[in-house]
Motif scaffolding. Structure first.
Motif, PDB file in Angstrom:
ATOM      1  N   GLN A  24      81.532   6.705  31.546  1.00 24.84           N
ATOM      2  CA  GLN A  24      81.406   5.493  31.842  1.00 24.84           C
ATOM      3  C   GLN A  24      80.174   5.047  31.732  1.00 24.84           C
ATOM      4  N   ALA A  25      78.905   5.636  32.328  1.00 34.08           N
ATOM      5  CA  ALA A  25      77.665   4.966  32.631  1.00 34.08           C
ATOM      6  C   ALA A  25      77.236   5.860  31.294  1.00 34.08           C
ATOM      7  N   ARG A  26      77.124   7.246  30.553  1.00 32.13           N
ATOM      8  CA  ARG A  26      76.919   6.855  29.320  1.00 32.13           C
ATOM      9  C   ARG A  26      76.852   6.021  28.035  1.00 32.13           C
ATOM     10  N   ARG A  27      78.609   5.466  28.013  1.00 31.98           N
ATOM     11  CA  ARG A  27      79.079   4.463  27.013  1.00 31.98           C
ATOM     12  C   ARG A  27      78.908   3.170  27.688  1.00 31.98           C
ATOM     13  N   ALA A  28      78.195   3.283  28.879  1.00 32.63           N
ATOM     14  CA  ALA A  28      77.292   1.734  29.251  1.00 32.63           C
ATOM     15  C   ALA A  28      75.546   2.049  28.896  1.00 32.63           C
ATOM     16  N   GLN A  29      75.322   2.855  28.668  1.00 30.33           N
ATOM     17  CA  GLN A  29      73.923   3.316  27.835  1.00 30.33           C
ATOM     18  C   GLN A  29      73.472   2.597  26.743  1.00 30.33           C
ATOM     19  N   GLN A  30      74.877   3.193  25.881  1.00 33.16           N
ATOM     20  CA  GLN A  30      74.966   3.630  24.492  1.00 33.16           C
ATOM     21  C   GLN A  30      75.018   1.680  23.973  1.00 33.16           C
ATOM     22  N   GLN A  31      75.477   0.744  24.460  1.00 31.16           N
ATOM     23  CA  GLN A  31      75.890  -0.353  24.633  1.00 31.16           C
ATOM     24  C   GLN A  31      74.552  -1.010  24.678  1.00 31.16           C
ATOM     25  N   GLN A  32      74.297  -0.643  25.190  1.00 26.97           N
ATOM     26  CA  GLN A  32      72.796  -1.536  25.899  1.00 26.97           C
ATOM     27  C   GLN A  32      72.411  -1.214  24.942  1.00 26.97           C
ATOM     28  N   LYS A  33      71.755  -0.295  24.167  1.00 29.56           N
ATOM     29  CA  LYS A  33      70.916   0.343  23.673  1.00 29.56           C
ATOM     30  C   LYS A  33      70.812  -0.327  22.418  1.00 29.56           C
TER      31      LYS A  33
END
Length: 97
Positions: A24-33
């Motif tokens: 979930q943290a990786r997905r959140a970072q990808q969305q932020q990028k």
């Protein structure tokens, strides 16, 4: 992830919740990028990064420039010499027939 994998992870002591939280943290970072930054923010960040650069001194710059020019001259001379040798060889081979 299937049940068998989850059971194996529990037996090995691997925490399934921790893996899911990391996903979930990786997905959140990808969305932020994916969010775009404005031109002002971009230029501000560029300026901050350029302040971190260790710029060469004048003497280092002169030394590096001389090294590059000498290297280019030597390599150009070497390639020119090979070109002359191979062109003479090719001309000799094809003019003898």
């Amino acid at each position: 992830m299937n049940r068998q994998m989850k059971r194996a992870q529990k037996r090995q002591g691997t925490d399934v919740d921790r893996a899911q939280a990391a996903t979930q943290a990786r997905r959140a970072q990808q969305q932020q990028k994916k969010e775009r930054t404005g031109a002002r923010q971009f230029l501000k960040e560029v300026r901050q990064e350029l302040k971190k650069v260790i710029w060469p001194t004048r003497q280092e710059l002169i030394t590096y420039t001389i090294v590059v020019l000498v290297t280019v001259t030597v390599m150009t001379t070497f390639v020119f010499g090979l070109d002359v040798v191979f062109s003479r060889f090719v001309l000799k081979v094809f003019t003898q027939s």
